[in-house]
Motif scaffolding. Sequence first.
Motif, PDB file in Angstrom:
ATOM      1  N   LYS A  45       0.851  -1.186   0.000  1.00 61.64           N
ATOM      2  CA  LYS A  45       0.000   0.000   0.000  1.00 61.64           C
ATOM      3  C   LYS A  45       0.891   1.242   0.000  1.00 61.64           C
ATOM      4  CE  LYS A  45      -3.764  -2.114   2.696  1.00 61.64           C
ATOM      5  NZ  LYS A  45      -3.581  -3.384   2.087  1.00 61.64           N
ATOM      6  N   VAL A  46       0.551   2.195  -0.856  1.00 61.71           N
ATOM      7  CA  VAL A  46       1.209   3.496  -0.843  1.00 61.71           C
ATOM      8  C   VAL A  46       0.222   4.454  -0.198  1.00 61.71           C
ATOM      9  CG1 VAL A  46       2.159   5.366  -2.228  1.00 61.71           C
ATOM     10  CG2 VAL A  46       2.627   3.001  -2.865  1.00 61.71           C
ATOM     11  N   MET A 100      -3.341   7.523   9.213  1.00 60.82           N
ATOM     12  CA  MET A 100      -2.979   7.799  10.603  1.00 60.82           C
ATOM     13  C   MET A 100      -2.995   6.513  11.440  1.00 60.82           C
ATOM     14  SD  MET A 100      -2.293  11.010  10.767  1.00 60.82           S
ATOM     15  CE  MET A 100      -2.479  11.571  12.442  1.00 60.82           C
ATOM     16  N   GLY A 101      -3.854   5.570  11.071  1.00 62.01           N
ATOM     17  CA  GLY A 101      -3.913   4.290  11.763  1.00 62.01           C
ATOM     18  C   GLY A 101      -2.605   3.513  11.658  1.00 62.01           C
ATOM     19  N   TYR A 102      -1.875   3.757  10.598  1.00 61.38           N
ATOM     20  CA  TYR A 102      -0.553   3.137  10.438  1.00 61.38           C
ATOM     21  C   TYR A 102       0.526   3.921  11.186  1.00 61.38           C
ATOM     22  CZ  TYR A 102      -2.062  -0.133   6.795  1.00 61.38           C
ATOM     23  OH  TYR A 102      -2.670  -1.148   6.103  1.00 61.38           O
ATOM     24  N   GLY A 103       0.169   5.078  11.724  1.00 58.38           N
ATOM     25  CA  GLY A 103       1.138   5.901  12.437  1.00 58.38           C
ATOM     26  C   GLY A 103       2.000   6.744  11.517  1.00 58.38           C
ATOM     27  N   ILE A 121       4.166  -2.750   3.532  1.00 59.56           N
ATOM     28  CA  ILE A 121       4.292  -4.053   2.876  1.00 59.56           C
ATOM     29  C   ILE A 121       3.844  -5.124   3.857  1.00 59.56           C
ATOM     30  CG2 ILE A 121       5.857  -5.728   1.824  1.00 59.56           C
ATOM     31  CD1 ILE A 121       7.541  -3.398   0.835  1.00 59.56           C
ATOM     32  N   ASP A 122       2.833  -5.877   3.425  1.00 56.85           N
ATOM     33  CA  ASP A 122       2.262  -6.952   4.243  1.00 56.85           C
ATOM     34  C   ASP A 122       1.957  -6.468   5.662  1.00 56.85           C
ATOM     35  OD1 ASP A 122       2.334  -8.696   2.085  1.00 56.85           O
ATOM     36  OD2 ASP A 122       4.316  -9.460   2.600  1.00 56.85           O
ATOM     37  N   GLY A 123       1.366  -5.265   5.764  1.00 59.80           N
ATOM     38  CA  GLY A 123       0.919  -4.719   7.037  1.00 59.80           C
ATOM     39  C   GLY A 123       1.961  -3.986   7.849  1.00 59.80           C
ATOM     40  N   LYS A 124       3.208  -3.936   7.362  1.00 63.44           N
ATOM     41  CA  LYS A 124       4.284  -3.282   8.108  1.00 63.44           C
ATOM     42  C   LYS A 124       4.750  -2.017   7.370  1.00 63.44           C
ATOM     43  CE  LYS A 124       8.972  -3.933   9.752  1.00 63.44           C
ATOM     44  NZ  LYS A 124      10.213  -4.678   9.577  1.00 63.44           N
TER      45      LYS A 124
END
Length: 78
Positions: free
Chosen positions: A5-6, A44-47, A56-59
């Motif tokens: 995800k970008v 923002m949920g990803y910080g 990449i793969d949630g990280k």
Amino acid sequence: MMDIKVLGGCCGNCETVMKLVADKAEQLGISISLEKVTDMAVIMGYGVMSTPGVVIDGKVVHAGGIPKPAAVEAWLKG
């Protein structure tokens, strides 16, 4: 298949990162799922406070600015 995800709005840098990731994955023959995320609540949920961000793969592997092609290659080879 890697899920990438970008994170970012409609800025040119985000589009550049999308293309960089897609092109590098194609060069390496790596199958990816590539998605652009523009929802600020999700970002923002990803910080991530500075875009573009790359997940990449949630990280989260990158935030702020355009990553170097060598970094993208390293992520993809993981």
